[in-house]
Motif scaffolding. Structure first.
Motif, short mmCIF file in Angstrom:
data_model
loop_
_atom_site.label_atom_id
_atom_site.label_comp_id
_atom_site.label_asym_id
_atom_site.label_seq_id
_atom_site.Cartn_x
_atom_site.Cartn_y
_atom_site.Cartn_z
N LEU A 50 0.85 -1.20 0.00
CA LEU A 50 0.00 0.00 0.00
C LEU A 50 0.88 1.25 0.00
O LEU A 50 1.74 1.41 0.88
CB LEU A 50 -0.89 0.02 1.26
CG LEU A 50 -1.60 1.36 1.54
CD1 LEU A 50 -2.60 1.70 0.43
CD2 LEU A 50 -2.29 1.32 2.90
N GLY A 51 0.67 2.12 -0.98
CA GLY A 51 1.38 3.39 -1.02
C GLY A 51 0.43 4.51 -0.62
O GLY A 51 -0.67 4.62 -1.17
N ILE A 77 4.57 8.82 0.98
CA ILE A 77 5.33 10.00 0.55
C ILE A 77 4.57 11.22 1.04
O ILE A 77 3.32 11.21 1.10
CB ILE A 77 5.51 10.02 -0.97
CG1 ILE A 77 6.42 11.18 -1.37
CG2 ILE A 77 4.20 10.11 -1.74
CD1 ILE A 77 7.21 10.90 -2.61
N ASP A 78 5.32 12.26 1.42
CA ASP A 78 4.66 13.50 1.85
C ASP A 78 5.65 14.64 1.69
O ASP A 78 6.73 14.61 2.29
CB ASP A 78 4.21 13.40 3.32
CG ASP A 78 3.28 14.54 3.70
OD1 ASP A 78 2.15 14.27 4.14
OD2 ASP A 78 3.68 15.72 3.52
N SER A 116 9.82 9.55 -4.31
CA SER A 116 9.06 10.29 -5.32
C SER A 116 7.66 9.70 -5.47
O SER A 116 7.41 8.52 -5.14
CB SER A 116 9.78 10.24 -6.67
OG SER A 116 9.71 8.93 -7.20
N VAL A 117 6.76 10.50 -6.01
CA VAL A 117 5.39 10.03 -6.26
C VAL A 117 5.43 8.90 -7.29
O VAL A 117 4.68 7.92 -7.18
CB VAL A 117 4.50 11.20 -6.76
CG1 VAL A 117 3.08 10.73 -7.02
CG2 VAL A 117 4.48 12.32 -5.75
N LEU A 149 6.21 5.75 -5.65
CA LEU A 149 5.05 5.28 -4.87
C LEU A 149 4.08 4.53 -5.78
O LEU A 149 3.62 3.43 -5.45
CB LEU A 149 4.34 6.47 -4.22
CG LEU A 149 3.20 6.12 -3.27
CD1 LEU A 149 3.71 6.00 -1.84
CD2 LEU A 149 2.08 7.14 -3.30
N TYR A 150 3.78 5.12 -6.95
CA TYR A 150 2.82 4.48 -7.85
C TYR A 150 3.39 3.20 -8.44
O TYR A 150 2.67 2.21 -8.59
CB TYR A 150 2.37 5.47 -8.96
CG TYR A 150 1.23 6.35 -8.49
CD1 TYR A 150 1.47 7.36 -7.55
CD2 TYR A 150 -0.07 6.16 -8.92
CE1 TYR A 150 0.43 8.15 -7.07
CE2 TYR A 150 -1.12 6.95 -8.45
CZ TYR A 150 -0.86 7.94 -7.53
OH TYR A 150 -1.89 8.71 -7.05
N SER A 151 4.68 3.20 -8.78
CA SER A 151 5.23 2.01 -9.46
C SER A 151 5.46 0.84 -8.50
O SER A 151 5.59 -0.29 -8.94
CB SER A 151 6.50 2.35 -10.23
OG SER A 151 7.45 2.84 -9.34
#
Ligand code: 3PG
Length: 306
Positions: free
Chosen positions: A135-136, A161-162, A180-181, A184-186
């Motif tokens: 879970l990201g 990430i924040d 990085s965002v 997170l998605y990958s």
């Protein structure tokens, strides 16, 4: 002082009683405007209000111009994208939110949505479990941290990430910090979005970012529909028949998405993340107390338009 409680989506009755009690005991007068039909109703009710308690109700320049006695608006909740903060500041109206007060309700919904989508929206088709999945969490604020904690207890591998937190602060909240965002998605089977709608974030999640998600991934949005680039979402769902999207904030193109993608997409009929009795009580009573305190002592602790 006259306090207008304007809620198109009303608080639970028990919360309304509590709000009234707090304000009336402090000598204020409460006017209730619930389930109003049009923005004009809010504009005319705001006319002689000294203070307002709202939820997602739109306090725009028109409301602020009409509310010539207004000194304070408290958004019982987190997001203040429904308030014209610049117009409020210009008129010296203090705007506050009640951070954290409804976060648990939203976090529980995010978890529920992950399970709902993993189980094919409760159809008998073979589903999958969330235990062991990655879970990201996109933004590790009040809601994001609670989602992380609950997901960790369910056996998920949590990262986050924040932009406003250091890696150490994210780690202290129980999640693996990512840089990085895109990362997170990958690297997430589920991404749970917890960013506010701001000029920087609006339409920031679209085709390319969602397309980085691994096979079978689910995007969960309990934040704001505006942060999604809806055309990009449509295109990537067409290109990637393995991806799913679940949201508490129906996209403008939901009918088309639903028709094309069926059980791969789901949106609640009305925003319900914070719609629990507990969250209504927590946020509503906090808003009432903040108003009482503001008029009694000038306390502006939760002001967001300084
Ligand atoms: C918030 O920003 O606090 C949530 O989106 C809840 O909004 P609501 O009070 O309109 O349900």
């Amino acid at each position: 002082m006259k306090v207008l409680v304007a809620t198109q989506k009303p608080f639970a009755a028990v919360a309304v009683e509590g709000i009234k009690k707090i304000l009336e005991e402090a000598g204020h007068q409460v006017v209730l405007l619930e389930k109003y039909a049009a923005q004009e109703d809010l504009i005319s009710a705001a006319g002689d209000a000294d203070a307002m308690i709202i939820r997602s109700d739109k306090v725009d320049a028109g409301v602020l111009a009409a509310a010539t006695n207004l000194k304070i608006v408290v958004r019982a909740g987190a997001g203040v994208d429904n308030v014209d903060l610049a117009a409020a500041s210009e008129r010296k109206v203090v705007v506050m939110n009640t951070p954290g007060q409804n976060s648990n309700a939203v976090a529980e919904l995010a978890i529920a949505m992950m399970i709902y989508m993993s189980r094919g929206q409760f159809t008998p088709a073979t589903g999958s479990e969330i235990m062991g999945k990655r879970l990201g969490i996109q933004a590790f604020g009040n809601v994001g941290r609670l989602v992380g904690k609950k997901a960790g207890a369910l056996g998920m591998k949590v990262s986050a990430i924040d932009p406003f937190l250091t890696p150490e602060q994210i780690a202290a909240g129980g999640a693996t910090p990512l840089s990085s965002v895109e990362e997170l998605y990958s690297s997430s089977d589920f991404v749970s979005i917890h960013i506010p709608a701001t000029p920087q974030t609006i339409r920031s999640i679209g085709h390319d970012l969602i397309g980085k998600m691994p096979k079978g991934a689910v995007l969960v949005n309990t934040a704001r529909k505006e942060v999604i680039d809806e055309e990009g979402l449509m295109t990537i769902l067409e290109e990637r028949p393995d991806l799913k999207y679940v949201t508490d904030v129906a996209p403008d193109n939901y009918a088309a998405l639903k028709e094309k993608f069926g059980l791969r997409v789901f949106a609640t009929p009305k925003k319900m993340g914070a719609q629990t009795a507990e969250a209504n009580i927590n946020a509503g009573l906090a808003a009432a107390r903040q108003i009482v305190d503001f008029f009694a002592t000038g306390n502006t602790r939760f002001q967001v338009n300084k």
